[in-house]
Design a protein around this motif. Structure first.
Motif, short mmCIF file in Angstrom:
data_model
loop_
_atom_site.label_atom_id
_atom_site.label_comp_id
_atom_site.label_asym_id
_atom_site.label_seq_id
_atom_site.Cartn_x
_atom_site.Cartn_y
_atom_site.Cartn_z
N SER A 92 2.49 -8.18 -68.53
CA SER A 92 2.84 -6.76 -68.58
C SER A 92 3.27 -6.46 -70.00
O SER A 92 3.68 -7.35 -70.74
CB SER A 92 3.99 -6.48 -67.62
N ASP A 93 3.16 -5.17 -70.40
CA ASP A 93 3.64 -4.83 -71.74
C ASP A 93 5.15 -4.59 -71.75
O ASP A 93 5.74 -4.24 -72.75
CB ASP A 93 2.91 -3.60 -72.30
N LYS A 94 5.80 -4.80 -70.59
CA LYS A 94 7.25 -4.66 -70.52
C LYS A 94 7.92 -5.99 -70.90
O LYS A 94 7.53 -7.04 -70.40
CB LYS A 94 7.68 -4.30 -69.08
N PRO A 95 8.94 -5.95 -71.78
CA PRO A 95 9.63 -7.19 -72.15
C PRO A 95 10.28 -7.87 -70.94
O PRO A 95 10.60 -7.22 -69.95
CB PRO A 95 10.71 -6.72 -73.13
N GLN A 96 10.46 -9.17 -71.07
CA GLN A 96 11.09 -10.00 -70.02
C GLN A 96 10.42 -9.85 -68.66
O GLN A 96 11.08 -9.75 -67.64
CB GLN A 96 12.59 -9.70 -69.88
N THR A 97 9.09 -9.86 -68.67
CA THR A 97 8.35 -9.77 -67.40
C THR A 97 8.50 -11.07 -66.62
O THR A 97 8.71 -11.08 -65.42
CB THR A 97 6.86 -9.49 -67.67
N THR A 98 8.38 -12.21 -67.33
CA THR A 98 8.46 -13.52 -66.66
C THR A 98 9.91 -13.81 -66.31
O THR A 98 10.79 -13.70 -67.16
CB THR A 98 7.91 -14.63 -67.58
N ARG A 99 10.14 -14.20 -65.05
CA ARG A 99 11.51 -14.46 -64.62
C ARG A 99 11.72 -15.87 -64.08
O ARG A 99 12.82 -16.24 -63.76
CB ARG A 99 11.89 -13.47 -63.51
N ARG A 100 10.63 -16.60 -63.92
CA ARG A 100 10.77 -17.96 -63.38
C ARG A 100 10.12 -18.93 -64.35
O ARG A 100 9.31 -18.55 -65.16
CB ARG A 100 10.05 -18.05 -62.03
N ALA A 101 10.46 -20.20 -64.20
CA ALA A 101 9.72 -21.22 -64.95
C ALA A 101 8.49 -21.56 -64.11
O ALA A 101 8.58 -22.28 -63.12
CB ALA A 101 10.60 -22.45 -65.16
N ILE A 102 7.37 -20.97 -64.48
CA ILE A 102 6.13 -21.13 -63.70
C ILE A 102 5.30 -22.25 -64.31
O ILE A 102 5.05 -22.25 -65.51
CB ILE A 102 5.33 -19.81 -63.72
N ARG A 103 4.90 -23.19 -63.50
CA ARG A 103 4.10 -24.30 -64.01
C ARG A 103 2.62 -24.07 -63.74
O ARG A 103 2.21 -23.88 -62.60
CB ARG A 103 4.53 -25.61 -63.36
N GLY A 104 1.82 -24.08 -64.81
CA GLY A 104 0.36 -24.04 -64.69
C GLY A 104 -0.17 -25.41 -65.10
O GLY A 104 0.38 -26.03 -66.01
N ILE A 105 -1.19 -25.88 -64.43
CA ILE A 105 -1.65 -27.25 -64.66
C ILE A 105 -3.08 -27.24 -65.21
O ILE A 105 -3.97 -26.63 -64.64
CB ILE A 105 -1.55 -28.08 -63.35
N LEU A 106 -3.27 -27.90 -66.37
CA LEU A 106 -4.57 -27.96 -67.02
C LEU A 106 -5.01 -29.42 -67.11
O LEU A 106 -4.33 -30.25 -67.70
CB LEU A 106 -4.46 -27.36 -68.44
N ASN A 107 -6.17 -29.71 -66.49
CA ASN A 107 -6.74 -31.06 -66.55
C ASN A 107 -7.79 -31.12 -67.65
O ASN A 107 -8.68 -30.27 -67.69
CB ASN A 107 -7.34 -31.45 -65.20
N ARG A 108 -7.67 -32.12 -68.52
CA ARG A 108 -8.63 -32.32 -69.61
C ARG A 108 -9.16 -33.75 -69.48
O ARG A 108 -8.57 -34.58 -68.80
CB ARG A 108 -7.93 -32.18 -70.97
N PRO A 109 -10.30 -34.06 -70.16
CA PRO A 109 -10.83 -35.43 -70.06
C PRO A 109 -9.80 -36.50 -70.42
O PRO A 109 -9.77 -37.56 -69.83
CB PRO A 109 -11.99 -35.42 -71.07
N GLY A 110 -8.90 -36.20 -71.38
CA GLY A 110 -7.93 -37.22 -71.80
C GLY A 110 -6.60 -37.17 -71.09
O GLY A 110 -5.67 -37.90 -71.44
N GLY A 111 -6.46 -36.31 -70.07
CA GLY A 111 -5.18 -36.26 -69.38
C GLY A 111 -4.85 -34.88 -68.82
O GLY A 111 -5.73 -34.08 -68.55
N GLN A 112 -3.55 -34.62 -68.69
CA GLN A 112 -3.11 -33.41 -68.01
C GLN A 112 -1.96 -32.74 -68.77
O GLN A 112 -1.00 -33.39 -69.16
CB GLN A 112 -2.64 -33.79 -66.60
N LEU A 113 -2.11 -31.42 -68.94
CA LEU A 113 -1.03 -30.62 -69.54
C LEU A 113 -0.36 -29.82 -68.44
O LEU A 113 -1.05 -29.14 -67.67
CB LEU A 113 -1.59 -29.63 -70.56
N VAL A 114 0.96 -29.88 -68.37
CA VAL A 114 1.69 -29.02 -67.44
C VAL A 114 2.38 -27.96 -68.30
O VAL A 114 3.24 -28.27 -69.13
CB VAL A 114 2.72 -29.83 -66.62
N ILE A 115 1.93 -26.70 -68.12
CA ILE A 115 2.40 -25.60 -68.96
C ILE A 115 3.51 -24.87 -68.22
O ILE A 115 3.31 -24.40 -67.09
CB ILE A 115 1.26 -24.63 -69.28
N VAL A 116 4.68 -24.80 -68.82
CA VAL A 116 5.81 -24.11 -68.20
C VAL A 116 5.97 -22.75 -68.87
O VAL A 116 6.32 -22.67 -70.04
CB VAL A 116 7.12 -24.93 -68.31
#
Length: 298
Positions: A36-60
């Protein structure tokens, strides 16, 4: 698979609206964080998970750091502090379209307090900037700290350099097995994801003072008997009676628009047609009330 497998946690920091949630979604390849273009939209620590050939990134994906004016604001800042102390890599984001300012400098300086994390600088929104602007930004950002492991220009909107940034982040992660199974894109519950989709739709077009006052609580999700419909009942919670009219709109027009836009995103998420019932409820000054904050999951 390569011989070495790496996995770990990364979080993106920066002023509100520098593109942290958009970058998270682009890397994961699916919408896990609302934008959103509104500041402080994110309120939780949301984990997104990205799998790559060399491993896994967990994006918080975390709330933007800001000066707290309420108990909720303080709790969001505490959450960011906690995440920054736990991750393996911190990606500091600055938009290519704006000169580096005092807020950027303050955040870049504060990263020195998180000694265990490696630091990467990311210049975002390059699709909206000229070559000269991008070059200028890269030099300004590079000068902010001496310990950047990399400085990378990207566009999450056009996917430009996303492979470069994910490979660079993965190379900085510790060696180890994947932390989540490969078919998971987020560890957020369906209830939380639906609540966030509704909140994103409710945030669109509201006045500046209102976004912080909006919370969403999903009360029930149930498949309707003898039908392919799923019934979802949710409360949009605000702080004052005067805000109720803004959310509902003339003859309920705004609320019905919020419902239609949220439903369009919820249906592909749960794989079913949805009947969405939204109720607007007032919880007086909930951002300042510890009990109300607890009920709303903060």
């Amino acid at each position: 698979m390569t011989d070495t497998n790496r996995s770990g946690f990364v979080t993106f920091v920066g002023r509100p609206n520098v593109g942290k949630s958009t970058l998270t979604n682009a890397l994961v390849g699916e919408k896990v964080a609302i934008t959103s273009d509104k500041p402080q939209t994110t309120r939780r620590a949301i984990r997104g998970i990205l799998n790559r050939p060399g491993g896994q990134l967990v994006i918080v994906d975390t709330p933007g750091l800001h000066k707290p004016r309420t108990l909720l604001g303080q709790r969001l800042n505490d959450l960011v502090e906690q995440v920054l102390g736990d991750v393996d890599v911190i990606g500091f984001c600055v938009p290519a379209t704006e000169k580096v300012g005092p807020g950027d400098r303050r955040i870049a300086e504060s990263l020195g307090g998180y000694g265990r994390a490696k630091k990467v600088a990311i210049v975002t929104k390059t699709d909206a900037a000229s070559r000269d602007q991008i070059a200028e930004r890269l030099m300004e950002v590079d000068a902010l700290r001496e310990d950047w492991a990399a400085v990378i220009p990207i566009s999450a909107l056009t996917n430009d350099q996303l492979d470069v940034v994910s490979d660079e982040l993965l190379a900085l992660m510790p060696e180890g097995p994947a932390l989540y199974s490969e078919d998971i894109v987020t560890d957020e519950s369906i209830d939380d994801r639906i609540a966030e989709i509704i909140r994103e739709a409710a945030l669109d077009g509201v006045r500046d003072e209102l976004p912080h006052s909006i919370a969403v609580m999903v009360r029930e999700i149930a498949p309707r008997e003898g039908s392919d419909l799923t019934d979802i009942f949710a409360d949009i919670v605000i702080e004052r009676d005067s805000q109720k009219a803004i959310i509902i709109g003339k003859k309920g027009s705004r609320l019905s628009d919020v419902g239609a836009r949220a439903r369009a995103q919820i249906e592909p998420l749960i794989g079913s047609r949805v009947f969405l019932s939204l109720h607007v409820r007032v919880a007086k000054e909930w951002q300042r009330d510890p009990k109300q904050l607890g009920r709303l999951g903060f």
